[in-house]
Design a protein around this motif. Structure first.
Motif, PDB file in Angstrom:
ATOM      1  N   GLY A 110       0.800  -1.215   0.000  1.00 55.53           N
ATOM      2  CA  GLY A 110       0.000   0.000   0.000  1.00 55.53           C
ATOM      3  C   GLY A 110       0.831   1.263   0.000  1.00 55.53           C
ATOM      4  O   GLY A 110       2.062   1.232   0.016  1.00 55.53           O
ATOM      5  N   SER A 111       0.141   2.389   0.010  1.00 50.19           N
ATOM      6  CA  SER A 111       0.780   3.706   0.000  1.00 50.19           C
ATOM      7  C   SER A 111       0.340   4.501   1.226  1.00 50.19           C
ATOM      8  O   SER A 111      -0.852   4.573   1.533  1.00 50.19           O
ATOM      9  N   HIS A 112       1.312   5.079   1.929  1.00 48.88           N
ATOM     10  CA  HIS A 112       0.964   5.823   3.154  1.00 48.88           C
ATOM     11  C   HIS A 112       0.421   7.218   2.862  1.00 48.88           C
ATOM     12  O   HIS A 112      -0.008   7.934   3.783  1.00 48.88           O
ATOM     13  N   ASN A 115       1.652  10.150   4.813  1.00 47.69           N
ATOM     14  CA  ASN A 115       1.451  10.056   6.256  1.00 47.69           C
ATOM     15  C   ASN A 115       2.659   9.450   6.961  1.00 47.69           C
ATOM     16  O   ASN A 115       2.668   9.349   8.191  1.00 47.69           O
ATOM     17  N   GLY A 116       3.646   9.020   6.165  1.00 42.99           N
ATOM     18  CA  GLY A 116       4.875   8.480   6.740  1.00 42.99           C
ATOM     19  C   GLY A 116       4.925   6.962   6.727  1.00 42.99           C
ATOM     20  O   GLY A 116       3.906   6.294   6.886  1.00 42.99           O
ATOM     21  N   ILE A 117       6.136   6.427   6.547  1.00 42.54           N
ATOM     22  CA  ILE A 117       6.337   4.985   6.472  1.00 42.54           C
ATOM     23  C   ILE A 117       5.863   4.280   7.743  1.00 42.54           C
ATOM     24  O   ILE A 117       5.193   3.243   7.684  1.00 42.54           O
ATOM     25  N   VAL A 118       6.199   4.829   8.898  1.00 45.83           N
ATOM     26  CA  VAL A 118       5.821   4.180  10.165  1.00 45.83           C
ATOM     27  C   VAL A 118       4.309   4.067  10.268  1.00 45.83           C
ATOM     28  O   VAL A 118       3.770   3.010  10.629  1.00 45.83           O
ATOM     29  N   SER A 119       3.611   5.146   9.934  1.00 47.59           N
ATOM     30  CA  SER A 119       2.148   5.128   9.959  1.00 47.59           C
ATOM     31  C   SER A 119       1.606   4.090   8.981  1.00 47.59           C
ATOM     32  O   SER A 119       0.678   3.341   9.302  1.00 47.59           O
ATOM     33  N   GLY A 120       2.198   4.027   7.776  1.00 48.94           N
ATOM     34  CA  GLY A 120       1.751   3.066   6.774  1.00 48.94           C
ATOM     35  C   GLY A 120       1.932   1.633   7.236  1.00 48.94           C
ATOM     36  O   GLY A 120       1.043   0.793   7.063  1.00 48.94           O
ATOM     37  N   ILE A 121       3.078   1.341   7.838  1.00 46.68           N
ATOM     38  CA  ILE A 121       3.353  -0.007   8.344  1.00 46.68           C
ATOM     39  C   ILE A 121       2.338  -0.402   9.412  1.00 46.68           C
ATOM     40  O   ILE A 121       1.792  -1.503   9.397  1.00 46.68           O
ATOM     41  N   LEU A 122       2.084   0.500  10.339  1.00 47.50           N
ATOM     42  CA  LEU A 122       1.133   0.215  11.419  1.00 47.50           C
ATOM     43  C   LEU A 122      -0.276   0.000  10.863  1.00 47.50           C
ATOM     44  O   LEU A 122      -1.012  -0.885  11.327  1.00 47.50           O
ATOM     45  N   ARG A 123      -0.619   0.780   9.856  1.00 51.98           N
ATOM     46  CA  ARG A 123      -1.949   0.682   9.247  1.00 51.98           C
ATOM     47  C   ARG A 123      -2.125  -0.669   8.539  1.00 51.98           C
ATOM     48  O   ARG A 123      -3.156  -1.326   8.662  1.00 51.98           O
ATOM     49  N   ILE A 124      -1.107  -1.077   7.792  1.00 51.94           N
ATOM     50  CA  ILE A 124      -1.152  -2.362   7.088  1.00 51.94           C
ATOM     51  C   ILE A 124      -1.285  -3.508   8.082  1.00 51.94           C
ATOM     52  O   ILE A 124      -2.122  -4.404   7.917  1.00 51.94           O
ATOM     53  N   GLY A 149       6.929   7.068  -5.234  1.00 51.73           N
ATOM     54  CA  GLY A 149       5.964   7.842  -4.447  1.00 51.73           C
ATOM     55  C   GLY A 149       6.002   7.514  -2.973  1.00 51.73           C
ATOM     56  O   GLY A 149       7.060   7.554  -2.345  1.00 51.73           O
ATOM     57  N   THR A 150       4.843   7.185  -2.420  1.00 49.86           N
ATOM     58  CA  THR A 150       4.749   6.898  -0.986  1.00 49.86           C
ATOM     59  C   THR A 150       4.475   5.411  -0.718  1.00 49.86           C
ATOM     60  O   THR A 150       3.847   5.058   0.281  1.00 49.86           O
ATOM     61  N   GLU A 151       4.977   4.552  -1.607  1.00 50.79           N
ATOM     62  CA  GLU A 151       4.816   3.113  -1.421  1.00 50.79           C
ATOM     63  C   GLU A 151       5.489   2.622  -0.144  1.00 50.79           C
ATOM     64  O   GLU A 151       6.574   3.083   0.209  1.00 50.79           O
ATOM     65  N   VAL A 152       4.862   1.667   0.481  1.00 52.95           N
ATOM     66  CA  VAL A 152       5.460   0.957   1.611  1.00 52.95           C
ATOM     67  C   VAL A 152       5.938  -0.411   1.104  1.00 52.95           C
ATOM     68  O   VAL A 152       5.269  -1.045   0.294  1.00 52.95           O
ATOM     69  N   GLY A 153       7.089  -0.854   1.581  1.00 54.94           N
ATOM     70  CA  GLY A 153       7.540  -2.197   1.249  1.00 54.94           C
ATOM     71  C   GLY A 153       8.609  -2.286   0.181  1.00 54.94           C
ATOM     72  O   GLY A 153       8.801  -3.342  -0.409  1.00 54.94           O
ATOM     73  N   SER A 154       9.352  -1.201  -0.038  1.00 57.04           N
ATOM     74  CA  SER A 154      10.413  -1.245  -1.057  1.00 57.04           C
ATOM     75  C   SER A 154      11.744  -1.716  -0.480  1.00 57.04           C
ATOM     76  O   SER A 154      12.689  -1.928  -1.241  1.00 57.04           O
ATOM     77  N   CYS A 155      11.823  -1.867   0.826  1.00 59.26           N
ATOM     78  CA  CYS A 155      13.046  -2.400   1.431  1.00 59.26           C
ATOM     79  C   CYS A 155      12.673  -3.563   2.351  1.00 59.26           C
ATOM     80  O   CYS A 155      11.552  -3.652   2.846  1.00 59.26           O
ATOM     81  N   PHE A 156      13.626  -4.434   2.568  1.00 55.78           N
ATOM     82  CA  PHE A 156      13.377  -5.638   3.351  1.00 55.78           C
ATOM     83  C   PHE A 156      12.979  -5.306   4.785  1.00 55.78           C
ATOM     84  O   PHE A 156      12.173  -6.007   5.404  1.00 55.78           O
ATOM     85  N   GLU A 157      13.538  -4.227   5.320  1.00 56.53           N
ATOM     86  CA  GLU A 157      13.225  -3.829   6.691  1.00 56.53           C
ATOM     87  C   GLU A 157      11.743  -3.485   6.852  1.00 56.53           C
ATOM     88  O   GLU A 157      11.131  -3.797   7.884  1.00 56.53           O
ATOM     89  N   GLU A 158      11.161  -2.858   5.845  1.00 56.74           N
ATOM     90  CA  GLU A 158       9.740  -2.501   5.926  1.00 56.74           C
ATOM     91  C   GLU A 158       8.855  -3.739   5.855  1.00 56.74           C
ATOM     92  O   GLU A 158       7.855  -3.847   6.581  1.00 56.74           O
TER      93      GLU A 158
END
Length: 278
Positions: A110-112, A115-124, A149-158
């Motif tokens: 998804g895309s945050h 709203n920020g990567i941390v917010s996106g991760i928590l939302r997912i 853009g604001t995609e979440v999940g482009s790095c292994f850590e995410e």
């Protein structure tokens, strides 16, 4: 044996798609669970699904890969968008319960939306925890993204951060896309072993369940998602063959998402099978 297929349409039914896969020498295929740019799903036809399962079993297919529509955004801060994604994803999982030949479903995290990567991760993670019951036959595979853009999940850590927050973690895996990896800055051309070692260290190879095999129209690290036909992009045929021959990858379901018609997929599959065996 190379387990390879392509993205095929199910507009004429699952049985037709399976026969189409056989015609291009594939032993798996990928399909959208519903309209990729919308929400409408085809009517559930249990007899068609049973015919599909019989064909897959008779021809030794490995697991098919369902793919969620691009419209699902579990990272969205918008309540309506988030609830729609949850409702439709839950419906997809319920429908896939009837399909013995499909064990995996690819999902763009998804895309945050700024709203920020941390917010996106928590939302997912919250969304997936709301959806999953632990009784699903289908594993959701978070797809590694290119980072546009604001995609979440482009790095292994995410990807790891999402997985760690899921209650039923055994129902979550990963699907890696060669185009996305290369665009996100993972050098699978010159440093494939190191990339896979990094994935193992951060996420764990046990979570890697399927591959999207695509060349890239854009340069390394461009953070853009532009698929190219096999051997016609910046990754190149030689590197993609090394990728599928790698011991970590070679037994996984590999799905083509290149800009092709069915005949073109058949040409790519035959080429890759020939190169794979050498």
């Amino acid at each position: 044996m190379l387990n390879i297929g392509a993205h095929l349409t199910i507009s004429k039914g699952y049985e037709k798609a399976a026969l189409e896969a056989i015609s291009i020498e594939a032993n798996t295929f990928q399909f959208f669970t519903r309209n990729p740019r919308g929400a409408k799903a085809r009517e559930l036809d249990l007899e068609d699904i049973q015919r599909l399962d019989r064909i897959c079993k008779a021809h030794g297919f490995v697991s098919l890969l369902a793919h969620a529509p691009y419209t699902y955004n579990l990272a969205s801060p918008d309540a309506e968008t988030w609830e729609l994604a949850k409702r439709l994803l839950r419906d997809d999982l319920d429908r896939l319960q009837y399909m013995e030949s499909c064990h995996y479903m690819a999902l763009h995290p998804g895309s945050h939306v700024k709203n920020g990567i941390v917010s996106g991760i928590l939302r997912i993670a919250e969304g997936l925890n709301d959806i999953l019951t632990g009784k699903e036959n289908t594993m959701i595979l978070l797809e590694g993204m290119s980072g546009k853009g604001t995609e979440v999940g482009s790095c292994f850590e995410e990807l790891k951060a999402i997985i760690d927050k899921i209650e039923y973690g055994d129902k979550i895996g990963v699907c890696l896309d060669t185009c996305h990896l290369y665009s996100a800055g993972y050098d699978i051309v010159n440093s494939l072993d190191q990339v896979l070692e990094e994935f193992d260290k951060i996420v764990g190879l046990s979570k890697l369940k399927a591959i999207h095999l695509n060349d890239s129209m854009v340069a390394f690290g461009s953070r853009k998602d532009r698929h190219a036909r096999i051997g016609e992009g910046t990754i190149g045929l030689e590197a993609l063959v090394r990728f599928i021959q790698h011991p970590v990858i070679r037994n996984l379901p590999i799905l083509l998402e290149t800009p092709n018609e069915v005949e073109g997929y058949g040409e790519e599959i035959r080429l890759l099978r020939e190169k794979f065996e050498k």
